[in-house]
Design a protein around this motif. Structure first.
Motif, PDB file in Angstrom:
ATOM      1  N   LEU A 104     -58.278 -44.256 -49.269  1.00 14.30           N
ATOM      2  CA  LEU A 104     -57.635 -42.992 -48.726  1.00 14.30           C
ATOM      3  C   LEU A 104     -57.500 -41.987 -49.927  1.00 14.30           C
ATOM      4  O   LEU A 104     -57.286 -42.319 -51.021  1.00 14.30           O
ATOM      5  N   HIS A 105     -57.776 -40.737 -49.611  1.00 14.01           N
ATOM      6  CA  HIS A 105     -57.539 -39.538 -50.437  1.00 14.01           C
ATOM      7  C   HIS A 105     -56.829 -38.584 -49.730  1.00 14.01           C
ATOM      8  O   HIS A 105     -56.890 -38.325 -48.373  1.00 14.01           O
ATOM      9  N   SER A 106     -56.057 -37.893 -50.329  1.00 17.57           N
ATOM     10  CA  SER A 106     -55.108 -36.541 -49.972  1.00 17.57           C
ATOM     11  C   SER A 106     -54.859 -35.764 -51.113  1.00 17.57           C
ATOM     12  O   SER A 106     -54.447 -36.135 -52.243  1.00 17.57           O
ATOM     13  N   LEU A 107     -55.235 -34.543 -50.892  1.00 15.37           N
ATOM     14  CA  LEU A 107     -55.063 -33.335 -51.928  1.00 15.37           C
ATOM     15  C   LEU A 107     -56.055 -33.789 -52.852  1.00 15.37           C
ATOM     16  O   LEU A 107     -55.811 -33.648 -54.119  1.00 15.37           O
ATOM     17  N   GLY A 108     -57.288 -34.487 -52.847  1.00 19.90           N
ATOM     18  CA  GLY A 108     -58.180 -34.586 -53.822  1.00 19.90           C
ATOM     19  C   GLY A 108     -57.924 -36.007 -54.502  1.00 19.90           C
ATOM     20  O   GLY A 108     -58.539 -36.124 -55.622  1.00 19.90           O
ATOM     21  N   GLU A 109     -56.819 -36.713 -54.385  1.00 18.99           N
ATOM     22  CA  GLU A 109     -56.405 -37.860 -54.973  1.00 18.99           C
ATOM     23  C   GLU A 109     -56.396 -39.286 -54.291  1.00 18.99           C
ATOM     24  O   GLU A 109     -56.015 -39.071 -53.241  1.00 18.99           O
ATOM     25  N   ALA A 110     -57.079 -40.177 -54.902  1.00 19.41           N
ATOM     26  CA  ALA A 110     -57.048 -41.622 -54.230  1.00 19.41           C
ATOM     27  C   ALA A 110     -55.431 -41.943 -54.254  1.00 19.41           C
ATOM     28  O   ALA A 110     -54.625 -41.798 -54.984  1.00 19.41           O
ATOM     29  N   ARG A 111     -54.872 -42.647 -52.879  1.00 23.03           N
ATOM     30  CA  ARG A 111     -53.718 -43.050 -52.538  1.00 23.03           C
ATOM     31  C   ARG A 111     -53.776 -44.441 -51.833  1.00 23.03           C
ATOM     32  O   ARG A 111     -54.802 -44.503 -51.077  1.00 23.03           O
ATOM     33  N   PRO A 112     -52.946 -45.319 -52.157  1.00 18.61           N
ATOM     34  CA  PRO A 112     -52.551 -46.463 -51.283  1.00 18.61           C
ATOM     35  C   PRO A 112     -52.185 -46.185 -50.040  1.00 18.61           C
ATOM     36  O   PRO A 112     -52.418 -47.275 -48.915  1.00 18.61           O
TER      37      PRO A 112
END
Length: 594
Positions: free
Chosen positions: A221-229
């Motif tokens: 998952l990515h949101s706002l260009g960052e990987a997130r769990p």
């Protein structure tokens, strides 16, 4: 995070404004940057003065790209309407506003751009008047210049206030992520993007691809260009899917929580726009990021049935819009009233259906759905978007209690079914007096029930289910001639329990094959073989007598001890063998099993 879509006429500075607010380039294609005109959706984000984040879905303004604009606006809860001070209200301003109104967008903000080129007052007044007549109502307005930066701090503050006004997302809702982009990343595989409007996504989640049978799994998952769990609504997300080919999905598809959405190609809707009678036979339905051709069948003045070219995961209460692509005309918004409507096969069915739809408002209502559908599975209602209480307790109304399995029933209809079942069983008893009841399957068909368990749930004393039939709970319900014949057998053979009437005596007693069958099914007689019947309570007595013989014993010894004939002794011993009361030895002798 909150997500806002731009809207407005071509070349009124939507992308310039997003670029000035975020410092990011929303135009992803070189062709867009070369021509200075947005063609497809762009995405950018920035931090607001409060510390919150706003993500922009930048849409094209040219009339040729309205479908792309609608794909971006569809899943987004708020809009930033852009009007240029030097040009004012324009045709695409009106069409974009009509689309927002049709989709029921209720939160927005007006940015009057190029305020350095002309007095923003006249454009602001006209735009606010146009917007006020729509679902957006009165909106704040800010005059800005993307070139000089004038008004940008005020616009950021206004965006902060807009974010504070938005309702909180429902994090427990199922996920329905409408895909607006799909692409391949080397080393990672297929990636899709969309606006997560409700629910939450986690790495490792199993999702369902709308219209496909196989599940898909979230690899990253990515949101706002960052990987997130994990990502929670509302958010712009990029979802990396494990093992899913790029050509399996694209714009207009959706990723879903498994088992929570009804895929349908037939819906009944209420219009807000052109009258039903004035609609052309074919239009395009825009919902989420999907654009699907539909055939239109008017039902009432403001209700129509839509036949979709492909199934979509729709819920009761969904907002969508109808557009005539040939005329570049938004025909109006629709609210989904029913995602599993009944067929209209009989004369007058359409008019009757219009009367039913006239009472619906698109808000899911469990009691109303049960009243209209009469019998329905709880899971089916949930997939339609109708909330069904599942926790037992006082808060769960009686009509929400399943009648059998997960079947729910309208209470009034359930009472009618119970009465009809009793009547059908009584009628069957009159027409078939020698049968011990009506077959469950025959009852299911007669009552037009979809499942046998519903028949079983309707059976109440004095009725019972025995051997797949519904009948009286007592053997006293034997037809009177059969009951009288059984009584004569008991009177004649009660003191000789192991003697069986001969065939001609059975005829004299009035016990033919059908009568014997009725008595055996009712437990009034025990059948050992054709025309060999005993009273039903002899087996335990037979075992007791045989246990008193020297073990093992022969057939002849058993016959003499039981005071019966070979015609009776042979099938009686075979029955005892089958029940495990006796065991036959290799030399044909037997022993009683203790």
């Amino acid at each position: 995070m909150f997500v806002v879509a731009t809207a407005g006429h071509v070349d009124h500075g939507k992308s310039t404004l997003v670029r000035a607010l975020t410092g990011m380039e929303p135009d992803r294609w070189a062709e867009e940057r070369r021509r200075g005109m947005t063609i497809d959706l762009g995405f950018a984000w920035t931090t607001l003065p409060s510390g919150g984040t706003v993500a922009f879905v930048d849409v094209p303004g040219h009339e040729r790209f309205v479908p792309n604009m609608l794909a971006g606006v569809g899943p987004v809860p708020a809009a930033l309407i852009v009007v240029a001070a030097d040009e004012g209200w324009m045709p695409q301003s009106a069409e974009h506003l009509a689309a927002l109104d049709a989709l029921g967008v209720a939160y927005g903000l007006l940015a009057v751009t190029r305020a350095d080129l002309a007095d923003p007052g006249p454009a602001t007044a006209r735009a606010r008047a146009e917007i006020a007549a729509t679902s957006l109502g009165a909106v704040p307005a800010v005059a800005v210049s993307g070139l000089t930066g004038a008004g940008l701090p005020e616009l950021r503050a206004a965006l902060d206030r807009l974010a504070a006004d938005l309702p909180s997302p429902v994090l427990d809702d199922p996920v329905r992520l409408w895909v607006d982009r799909s692409f391949t990343v080397r080393g990672s595989g297929t990636v899709v993007t969309g606006t997560l409007g409700a629910g939450r996504l986690r790495v490792g989640d199993e999702l369902e691809l709308a219209g496909a049978d196989e599940p898909v799994r979230v690899r990253g998952l990515h949101s706002l260009g960052e990987a997130r769990p994990e990502a929670t609504a509302v958010a712009r997300v990029a979802v990396n899917l494990r093992g899913t080919p790029r050509d399996r999905l694209g714009r207009g598809d959706a990723l879903l929580t498994p088992g929570r959405f009804h895929h349908t190609d037939l819906v009944d809707v209420r219009l807000a726009g052109d009258p039903a009678a004035d609609l052309p036979a074919t239009l395009t339905l825009h919902v989420g990021s999907a654009a699907v051709p539909v055939r239109v069948r008017p039902l009432g003045p403001d209700t129509v049935r839509l036949r979709l070219a492909r199934p979509l995961p729709l819920l009761v209460g969904d907002r969508a819009l109808l557009r005539d692509p040939g005329r570049h005309h938004v025909s109006g918004g629709v609210r989904v009233l029913d995602v599993a409507p009944p067929p209209l096969a009989r004369r007058g069915a359409a008019a009757a259906r219009a009367q039913v739809l006239a009472e619906l408002d698109g808000r899911p209502d469990l009691a109303g759905e049960l009243r209209r559908r009469r019998l329905v599975r709880a899971g089916a209602l949930i997939r339609m978007g109708v909330p069904v209480p599942t926790a037992p307790g006082r808060d769960r109304p009686a009509f929400a209690q399943p009648v059998a399995g997960d079947w729910l029933a309208d209470p009034g209809y359930w009472r009618v079914l119970a009465e009809r079942l009793t009547e059908e069983v009584a009628r069957h008893a009159r027409e078939h007096p020698l049968e011990p009841g009506m077959p469950v399957e025959a009852l299911r068909q007669r009552l037009a029930l979809p499942d046998r368990v519903l028949v079983e749930a309707l059976v109440r004393p004095p009725l019972r289910i025995h051997s797949g039939r519904v009948g009286a709970a007592s053997t006293d319900a034997l037809p009177e001639p059969v009951a009288r014949a059984v009584q004569r057998v008991r009177a004649e053979y009660g003191d000789r329990p192991f003697r069986a009437p001969e065939a001609d005596r059975l005829v004299d007693l009035g016990l033919g094959p059908r009568e014997i069958g009725a008595a055996v099914r009712a437990g009034a007689l025990l059948r050992l073989a054709d025309n060999v019947v005993l009273l039903p309570d002899v087996l335990d007595d037979a075992v007791r007598v045989l246990a008193g013989l020297p073990q093992p014993f022969t057939l002849s010894a058993a016959r003499q001890a039981l005071d019966t004939t070979r015609r009776v002794a042979v099938p009686l011993l075979e029955l005892l063998d089958r029940r495990g009361a006796t065991r036959r030895l290799p030399d044909d002798a037997r022993i009683v099993v203790t």
